[in-house]
Design a protein around this motif. Structure first.
Motif, PDB file in Angstrom:
ATOM      1  N   GLU A  42     -27.088  11.668  36.742  1.00 25.74           N
ATOM      2  CA  GLU A  42     -26.116  12.746  35.966  1.00 25.74           C
ATOM      3  C   GLU A  42     -25.784  13.807  36.768  1.00 25.74           C
ATOM      4  O   GLU A  42     -24.493  14.192  36.729  1.00 25.74           O
ATOM      5  CB  GLU A  42     -27.009  13.274  34.874  1.00 25.74           C
ATOM      6  CG  GLU A  42     -26.148  13.958  33.718  1.00 25.74           C
ATOM      7  CD  GLU A  42     -25.074  13.084  33.138  1.00 25.74           C
ATOM      8  OE1 GLU A  42     -23.845  13.725  32.813  1.00 25.74           O
ATOM      9  OE2 GLU A  42     -25.168  11.872  33.008  1.00 25.74           O
ATOM     10  N   ASP A  57     -36.543   8.784  34.181  1.00 32.48           N
ATOM     11  CA  ASP A  57     -36.077   9.943  33.807  1.00 32.48           C
ATOM     12  C   ASP A  57     -35.629  10.721  35.143  1.00 32.48           C
ATOM     13  O   ASP A  57     -34.490  11.254  35.247  1.00 32.48           O
ATOM     14  CB  ASP A  57     -37.314  10.884  33.098  1.00 32.48           C
ATOM     15  CG  ASP A  57     -37.637  10.506  31.838  1.00 32.48           C
ATOM     16  OD1 ASP A  57     -36.902   9.443  31.215  1.00 32.48           O
ATOM     17  OD2 ASP A  57     -38.755  10.864  31.192  1.00 32.48           O
ATOM     18  N   GLU A  58     -36.207  10.339  36.169  1.00 31.87           N
ATOM     19  CA  GLU A  58     -35.985  10.950  37.429  1.00 31.87           C
ATOM     20  C   GLU A  58     -34.638  10.610  37.948  1.00 31.87           C
ATOM     21  O   GLU A  58     -33.694  11.352  38.533  1.00 31.87           O
ATOM     22  CB  GLU A  58     -37.374  10.729  38.423  1.00 31.87           C
ATOM     23  CG  GLU A  58     -36.925  11.724  39.768  1.00 31.87           C
ATOM     24  CD  GLU A  58     -37.231  12.933  39.707  1.00 31.87           C
ATOM     25  OE1 GLU A  58     -36.758  13.828  40.394  1.00 31.87           O
ATOM     26  OE2 GLU A  58     -37.932  13.351  38.685  1.00 31.87           O
ATOM     27  N   THR A  72     -31.615  11.540  35.737  1.00 34.35           N
ATOM     28  CA  THR A  72     -31.362  12.994  36.085  1.00 34.35           C
ATOM     29  C   THR A  72     -30.709  13.041  37.405  1.00 34.35           C
ATOM     30  O   THR A  72     -29.444  13.756  37.650  1.00 34.35           O
ATOM     31  CB  THR A  72     -32.435  13.747  36.272  1.00 34.35           C
ATOM     32  OG1 THR A  72     -33.238  13.848  34.905  1.00 34.35           O
ATOM     33  CG2 THR A  72     -32.124  15.317  36.523  1.00 34.35           C
TER      34      THR A  72
END
Length: 251
Positions: free
Chosen positions: A36, A29-30, A33
């Motif tokens: 992105e 997830d990190e 992110t």
């Protein structure tokens, strides 16, 4: 050991395994992110993004166990974390080869990421024709009671490289790793064709970029100068600002 003790031990193992796998999910997830943010920033500043799309995956417990046995690794969670580096994986697909190295550089500039290893299978392809750039990075993950540094494997490749790798994987899966020699040669030929396509598209991209930049300079010259008796005179910047302020006043 009594039944109650066995139940408590089972709960403890289940909790530890759940937290272990969650660490890798949070690490992914990190990274996603971060990617992105880099994608949106680059798009805003340059009206272009080097990242086409991303895809993440976590190895299943079954896949982890198979790799443990193949590597003859220890069964403790500490041993698994130490010896298996691709539990969490992120694939970044780019349009052009130059974009791959641009994304690599952007990730290297992230202060909280630790680069453990880089394997450049683009400059040094595998014998079968496989091309991609692999990065092993450590990501800080903040749990409720501690901080963990978790390893994530990042693969960066072009659309053509990704298509070839997907096809190669399907063929090897169908033939259960025993692929006829003529198909291996055709796969290698296809890898060479994909590489030629990548390089041709890169040249086209570069040429179009130069044309766009030249047109922008030409427009700047046209709007920043006047033609009098076949002679071109540049207008002072202060004069252009004055005209702009006048037009805004009229509105």
């Amino acid at each position: 050991m009594g039944e109650q003790a066995q139940i408590e031990q089972f709960k403890k193992i289940k909790t530890e395994l759940t937290r272990f796998l969650m660490m890798y999910k949070f690490a992914l997830d990190e990274i996603e992110t971060k990617v992105e943010i880099l994608k949106e920033e680059f798009q805003s500043l340059h009206d272009y993004s080097p990242i086409e799309h991303t895809k993440s995956r976590l190895k299943s417990p079954e896949s982890i166990m198979k790799k443990i046995y193949r590597k003859n690794s220890g069964l403790s969670l500490h041993d698994i974390k130490k010896n298996i580096k691709d539990i969490a994986g992120l694939r970044i697909t780019c349009s052009f080869i130059s974009d791959i190295y641009r994304v690599k550089s952007m990730l290297e500039n992230q202060d909280d990421l630790t680069i453990l290893e880089i394997k450049d299978y683009i400059r040094y392809p595998k014998p079968n024709g496989y091309k991609s750039l692999h990065m092993l990075v450590e990501v800080p993950v903040f749990m409720s009671d501690r901080q963990e540094r978790v390893c994530v494997e990042i693969q960066i490749r072009t659309i053509a490289m990704d298509f070839w790798a997907s096809l190669e994987h399907k063929i090897f899966y169908k033939y259960n790793q025993s692929v006829p020699e003529h198909l291996l040669q055709e796969l290698k030929d296809a890898a060479d064709a994909a590489d030629e396509l990548d390089r041709k598209m890169e040249r086209l991209h570069t040429d179009i970029k130069e044309i766009k930049e030249n047109n922008a300079l030409q427009m700047e010259d046209e709007f920043g100068s006047i033609l009098v008796n076949n002679r071109q005179f540049r207008l002072p910047a202060a004069f252009l600002d004055l005209i702009g302020e006048g037009e805004r006043g009229i509105k």
